[in-house]
Scaffold this motif. Structure first.
Motif, PDB file in Angstrom:
ATOM      1  N   VAL A 324       0.837  -1.203   0.000  1.00  0.00           N
ATOM      2  CA  VAL A 324       0.000   0.000   0.000  1.00  0.00           C
ATOM      3  C   VAL A 324       0.869   1.249   0.000  1.00  0.00           C
ATOM      4  O   VAL A 324       0.605   2.224  -0.723  1.00  0.00           O
ATOM      5  CB  VAL A 324      -0.953  -0.004   1.215  1.00  0.00           C
ATOM      6  N   ILE A 325       1.908   1.256   0.799  1.00  0.00           N
ATOM      7  CA  ILE A 325       2.807   2.410   0.853  1.00  0.00           C
ATOM      8  C   ILE A 325       3.463   2.638  -0.503  1.00  0.00           C
ATOM      9  O   ILE A 325       3.605   3.774  -0.976  1.00  0.00           O
ATOM     10  CB  ILE A 325       3.880   2.203   1.945  1.00  0.00           C
ATOM     11  N   GLN A 326       3.858   1.559  -1.170  1.00  0.00           N
ATOM     12  CA  GLN A 326       4.458   1.692  -2.494  1.00  0.00           C
ATOM     13  C   GLN A 326       3.469   2.264  -3.505  1.00  0.00           C
ATOM     14  O   GLN A 326       3.830   3.114  -4.327  1.00  0.00           O
ATOM     15  CB  GLN A 326       4.968   0.336  -2.978  1.00  0.00           C
ATOM     16  N   LEU A 327       2.238   1.808  -3.458  1.00  0.00           N
ATOM     17  CA  LEU A 327       1.222   2.313  -4.393  1.00  0.00           C
ATOM     18  C   LEU A 327       0.967   3.796  -4.182  1.00  0.00           C
ATOM     19  O   LEU A 327       0.787   4.553  -5.146  1.00  0.00           O
ATOM     20  CB  LEU A 327      -0.077   1.514  -4.223  1.00  0.00           C
ATOM     21  N   ILE A 328       0.933   4.230  -2.937  1.00  0.00           N
ATOM     22  CA  ILE A 328       0.764   5.663  -2.655  1.00  0.00           C
ATOM     23  C   ILE A 328       1.921   6.445  -3.269  1.00  0.00           C
ATOM     24  O   ILE A 328       1.731   7.519  -3.854  1.00  0.00           O
ATOM     25  CB  ILE A 328       0.689   5.903  -1.126  1.00  0.00           C
ATOM     26  N   GLY A 329       3.127   5.911  -3.154  1.00  0.00           N
ATOM     27  CA  GLY A 329       4.291   6.572  -3.740  1.00  0.00           C
ATOM     28  C   GLY A 329       4.176   6.706  -5.253  1.00  0.00           C
ATOM     29  O   GLY A 329       4.449   7.769  -5.815  1.00  0.00           O
ATOM     30  N   TRP A 330       3.757   5.647  -5.938  1.00  0.00           N
ATOM     31  CA  TRP A 330       3.610   5.695  -7.394  1.00  0.00           C
ATOM     32  C   TRP A 330       2.557   6.715  -7.810  1.00  0.00           C
ATOM     33  O   TRP A 330       2.736   7.452  -8.799  1.00  0.00           O
ATOM     34  CB  TRP A 330       3.224   4.311  -7.931  1.00  0.00           C
ATOM     35  N   LEU A 331       1.446   6.776  -7.074  1.00  0.00           N
ATOM     36  CA  LEU A 331       0.385   7.737  -7.411  1.00  0.00           C
ATOM     37  C   LEU A 331       0.866   9.171  -7.248  1.00  0.00           C
ATOM     38  O   LEU A 331       0.440  10.069  -7.985  1.00  0.00           O
ATOM     39  CB  LEU A 331      -0.837   7.485  -6.522  1.00  0.00           C
ATOM     40  N   ALA A 332       1.760   9.406  -6.302  1.00  0.00           N
ATOM     41  CA  ALA A 332       2.306  10.753  -6.114  1.00  0.00           C
ATOM     42  C   ALA A 332       3.304  11.107  -7.208  1.00  0.00           C
ATOM     43  O   ALA A 332       3.369  12.256  -7.669  1.00  0.00           O
ATOM     44  CB  ALA A 332       2.962  10.866  -4.737  1.00  0.00           C
ATOM     45  N   MET A 333       4.087  10.128  -7.667  1.00  0.00           N
ATOM     46  CA  MET A 333       5.137  10.395  -8.650  1.00  0.00           C
ATOM     47  C   MET A 333       4.582  10.674 -10.044  1.00  0.00           C
ATOM     48  O   MET A 333       5.084  11.543 -10.763  1.00  0.00           O
ATOM     49  CB  MET A 333       6.109   9.212  -8.729  1.00  0.00           C
ATOM     50  N   ALA A 334       3.566   9.925 -10.447  1.00  0.00           N
ATOM     51  CA  ALA A 334       3.126   9.930 -11.841  1.00  0.00           C
ATOM     52  C   ALA A 334       2.830  11.317 -12.412  1.00  0.00           C
ATOM     53  O   ALA A 334       3.360  11.682 -13.469  1.00  0.00           O
ATOM     54  CB  ALA A 334       1.922   9.007 -12.002  1.00  0.00           C
ATOM     55  N   PRO A 335       1.999  12.151 -11.752  1.00  0.00           N
ATOM     56  CA  PRO A 335       1.656  13.439 -12.376  1.00  0.00           C
ATOM     57  C   PRO A 335       2.784  14.455 -12.402  1.00  0.00           C
ATOM     58  O   PRO A 335       2.736  15.420 -13.165  1.00  0.00           O
ATOM     59  CB  PRO A 335       0.486  13.942 -11.512  1.00  0.00           C
ATOM     60  N   PHE A 354      10.069  18.021  -5.604  1.00  0.00           N
ATOM     61  CA  PHE A 354       9.879  17.663  -4.198  1.00  0.00           C
ATOM     62  C   PHE A 354       8.781  16.607  -4.042  1.00  0.00           C
ATOM     63  O   PHE A 354       8.942  15.635  -3.299  1.00  0.00           O
ATOM     64  CB  PHE A 354       9.547  18.904  -3.376  1.00  0.00           C
ATOM     65  N   VAL A 355       7.659  16.797  -4.757  1.00  0.00           N
ATOM     66  CA  VAL A 355       6.558  15.830  -4.677  1.00  0.00           C
ATOM     67  C   VAL A 355       6.991  14.481  -5.252  1.00  0.00           C
ATOM     68  O   VAL A 355       6.678  13.427  -4.702  1.00  0.00           O
ATOM     69  CB  VAL A 355       5.312  16.364  -5.411  1.00  0.00           C
ATOM     70  N   LEU A 360       8.801   8.845  -4.359  1.00  0.00           N
ATOM     71  CA  LEU A 360       9.897   7.890  -4.509  1.00  0.00           C
ATOM     72  C   LEU A 360      10.338   7.350  -3.158  1.00  0.00           C
ATOM     73  O   LEU A 360      10.629   6.152  -3.019  1.00  0.00           O
ATOM     74  CB  LEU A 360      11.080   8.568  -5.208  1.00  0.00           C
ATOM     75  N   GLY A 361      10.341   8.217  -2.142  1.00  0.00           N
ATOM     76  CA  GLY A 361      10.699   7.761  -0.800  1.00  0.00           C
ATOM     77  C   GLY A 361       9.714   6.717  -0.271  1.00  0.00           C
ATOM     78  O   GLY A 361      10.112   5.726   0.335  1.00  0.00           O
ATOM     79  N   PHE A 362       8.415   6.926  -0.524  1.00  0.00           N
ATOM     80  CA  PHE A 362       7.417   5.951  -0.116  1.00  0.00           C
ATOM     81  C   PHE A 362       7.658   4.621  -0.832  1.00  0.00           C
ATOM     82  O   PHE A 362       7.568   3.553  -0.219  1.00  0.00           O
ATOM     83  CB  PHE A 362       6.014   6.466  -0.434  1.00  0.00           C
ATOM     84  N   PHE A 363       7.941   4.674  -2.112  1.00  0.00           N
ATOM     85  CA  PHE A 363       8.167   3.439  -2.874  1.00  0.00           C
ATOM     86  C   PHE A 363       9.405   2.699  -2.364  1.00  0.00           C
ATOM     87  O   PHE A 363       9.382   1.481  -2.152  1.00  0.00           O
ATOM     88  CB  PHE A 363       8.349   3.770  -4.354  1.00  0.00           C
TER      89      PHE A 363
END
Length: 365
Positions: A324-335, A354-355, A360-363
């Motif tokens: 779940v933490i990794q998925l949150i990271g990917w959703l933040a990185m994409a846009p 920064f975002v 990336l840190g979450f992933f």
């Protein structure tokens, strides 16, 4: 090799010396990461003509510097990780670091693109066995209760390494030449060459520190009844055991996708920012190197810290917690890539970087 195969108690956070060991491998990763990424922040200096102290490289030739390191590095990973299972991790880490120092110093002496490419290949091979060895040390020193936090803190070192390589590598490369006295003569060294020598020197100091302080940890999670047991199997048996795990294959795929983004971020964005801001506001290599790293890496450090805490907490309650933490990271990185590819405002680019770093840190955590 240390043959201890004791199991840590289930409620233990790790070995008594775990934080010291983490500090040592973190320092090693810092040095290796500066070595492999230094070239990202001195590209304009390499593109200068030979008469002006550069190598006269074109954009197409610069593009080969990335694969020249990553292809041998990745290909070797299939086999060099086996070294850490069979031999002392301390020996593997020290050997890899010394080889990296020698390869980087040699790259400061190259005369053309061909020699530079050979240097990058040797650097990739030199560093290939280090990461599996360091990951093995962390896994043996920390139990699953604290492993995500340990990995997050360990990865802080590469964030700091990118900032150091961008800031100080660019600052040294900005200098037209250095006068180095050699007896009765003086050796004139251009800035980008001196950057290679300087970071190789940092690596040599790190090697001496590890030579004195780094000890071989016990192998704490080997059991006769699980996996490949306590014996050391052949390289093919080891690879077979790893590739039969479906989750591992999925992790490889996701990590490869993240690696594609990482190469664009680390290799091409510094040159892109230099092209934009050198002409518009007169930024030098030091300025663009710092700008291209500090926002990414401070965001990543924040994401690693928060993501590491959340990952360990969720994983203790739910087996999909880390996913779940990794998925949150990917959703933040994409846009954020839309901003990075279209904007020329330093403020907007800083927010996007920064975002992206937070995600990336979450992933990674």
């Amino acid at each position: 090799m240390n043959d201890a195969s004791r199991l840590l108690p289930s409620d233990s956070p790790g070995t008594p010396d775990r934080w010291f060991m983490l500090a040592y491998v973190g320092m090693n990763y810092f040095v290796l990461y500066t070595h492999r990424n230094l070239v990202n922040y001195i590209q304009p200096a390499l593109m200068k003509t030979v008469a002006d102290g550069g190598l006269g490289l074109t954009d197409a030739e610069l593009g080969w510097l990335g694969p020249a390191w990553s292809v041998p590095y990745c290909a070797a990973q299939l086999f060099v990780g086996y070294l850490s299972d069979r031999y002392r991790r301390r020996t593997v880490i020290l050997s890899s670091l010394m080889a990296s120092v020698l390869a980087l110093a040699a790259m400061g002496l190259v005369r053309d693109i061909n020699e530079l490419l050979v240097g990058r290949v040797l650097l990739g091979l030199a560093q290939a066995c280090a990461v599996p060895a360091m990951a093995s040390v962390i896994a043996d020193c920390f139990t699953p209760r604290t492993r995500s936090k340990a990995v997050a803190l360990y990865l802080f070192s590469y964030n700091c390494a990118l900032i150091a390589a961008g800031k100080f590598g660019g600052e040294i490369a900005d200098v037209e030449s250095f006068q180095v006295p050699l007896g009765s003569t003086t050796w004139v060294v251009t800035g980008w060459r001196m950057a290679h020598f300087a970071f190789a020197g940092v690596g040599l100091v790190g090697w001496l520190i590890l030579l004195v302080l780094l000890k071989e940890p016990s192998r704490t999670e080997r059991s006769e009844q699980e996996g490949l047991g306590t014996a050391t199997p052949s390289v093919w048996a080891t690879l077979g055991a790893v590739f039969r795990v479906p989750t591992f294959l999925l992790m490889c795929l996701v990590f490869a996708c993240n690696g594609i983004l990482g190469r664009v971020q680390q290799f091409w964005l510094p040159q892109h920012f230099y092209n934009i801001f050198n002409k518009s506001i007169g930024w030098r290599l030091e300025d663009t190197g710092f700008f291209a790293t500090v926002w990414f890496q401070t965001g990543t450090m924040g994401g690693l810290f928060l993501g590491g805490l959340l990952a360990d907490r969720l994983a203790s309650r739910w087996f999909r917690g880390r996913l779940v933490i990794q998925l949150i990271g990917w959703l933040a990185m994409a846009p954020t890539w839309l901003l990075l590819g279209t904007q020329e405002s330093a403020a907007i680019l800083a927010i996007g970087m920064f975002v992206y770093g937070l995600g990336l840190g979450f992933f990674q955590a």
